[in-house]
Enzyme design. Structure first.
Site, PDB file in Angstrom:
ATOM      1  CG  ASP A  23     -42.914  -1.096 -85.921  1.00 34.26           C
ATOM      2  OD1 ASP A  23     -43.233   0.105 -85.776  1.00 34.26           O
ATOM      3  OD2 ASP A  23     -42.997  -1.929 -85.002  1.00 34.26           O
ATOM      4  CG  LEU A  24     -39.037   4.170 -85.194  1.00 33.55           C
ATOM      5  CD1 LEU A  24     -37.743   4.110 -85.997  1.00 33.55           C
ATOM      6  CD2 LEU A  24     -39.578   5.592 -85.175  1.00 33.55           C
ATOM      7  CG  ASP A  25     -40.285   2.478 -81.012  1.00 32.15           C
ATOM      8  OD1 ASP A  25     -39.343   2.952 -80.371  1.00 32.15           O
ATOM      9  OD2 ASP A  25     -41.195   3.179 -81.497  1.00 32.15           O
ATOM     10  CG  ASP A 199     -41.342  -4.980 -82.683  1.00 29.95           C
ATOM     11  OD1 ASP A 199     -41.986  -4.120 -83.334  1.00 29.95           O
ATOM     12  OD2 ASP A 199     -41.115  -4.868 -81.463  1.00 29.95           O
TER      13      ASP A 199
END
Length: 248
Positions: A23-25, A199
């Protein structure tokens, strides 16, 4: 099966023929007040470049952001990406696979706009295939935003995807777990050990899919019930772990 992430240890630093799905954020980048506030980062870029080479290309980013925004933040360095929770995907062959947007997305965005007009601090993020109502700057609106999103999802036949101080309504038919499974069906991922690092609640689909394909999930952030097998406290710890990871 979900367990409390407080009981989870750090992931191993050696994974046999690892395939990484990130994932990124909140994972590769710290959460920011607005989506636009997240931008390129030299250390992140260096770590991902080394790891992609080390894993012979078995690395993909699976995000809720649109692919065009993922490319902006990662400066186009990650070729294999899935955006809008699996509704769009750039394949190992370079082909862009994209769902058709549900008609109700535009109507939901208009309703979110009306909510924002009456509630300072909230803002709308449009992705074409989905729309999100952010309350990061006004967390006291979280309950009202969730109620509105649930109502709109039912009225317009959309998938309601709650996240971290965001209520997202998206075109049905995809999630991060399905995106991971699609990558795993293709070279260079086929036959590898999938590791999903995320997250948010949206990443739970990826954790379950990784487990189903013989791998595991890594939850990033504060403890909560999760299907992940391991936990890291935040993006700085993620980058440090990625830099040490060996995928044989």
């Amino acid at each position: 099966m979900t367990i409390d992430a407080a009981d989870l240890g750090a992931p191993p630093e050696r994974v046999r023929r690892a395939a990484l799905f990130l994932d990124l954020d909140g994972v590769l980048a710290e959460l920011a007040p607005t989506p636009e506030a997240v931008g390129p980062d030299p250390r992140r870029r260096a770590v991902l470049a080394r790891l992609t080479h080390r894993l012979e290309g078995r690395l993909a980013v699976i995000s809720g952001r649109a692919i065009v925004d993922i490319d902006r933040i990662l400066e186009g360095d990650v070729a294999l990406v899935s955006g809008v929770h699996g509704l769009e995907r750039r394949t190992p062959g370079g082909r862009l696979v994209r769902a058709e947007p549900a008609p109700g997305v535009a109507e939901a965005a208009a309703a979110f706009d009306r909510f924002v007009a009456d509630n300072p601090g909230a803002f709308v993020e449009r992705k074409g295939l989905a729309t999100g109502l952010h309350v990061r700057l006004a967390p006291h609106l979280a309950g009202a935003a969730r109620d509105l999103a649930a109502e709109l999802a039912a009225a317009h036949d959309l998938t309601h995807q709650p996240g971290h101080l965001i209520e997202e309504l998206k075109t049905p038919g995809a999630d991060k777990g399905r995106a991971l499974a699609a990558f795993m069906a293709e070279p260079p991922f086929a036959g590898a050990t999938p590791v999903m690092v995320g997250d948010d609640l949206t990443d739970e689909y990826g954790f379950v899919a990784a487990d189903a394909h013989g791998g595991f999930g890594v939850h990033v952030g504060s403890p909560r019930p999760t299907a992940a097998a391991y936990r890291l406290p935040g993006p700085a710890a993620v980058l440090a772990w990625l830099d040490r990871l060996e995928g044989l």
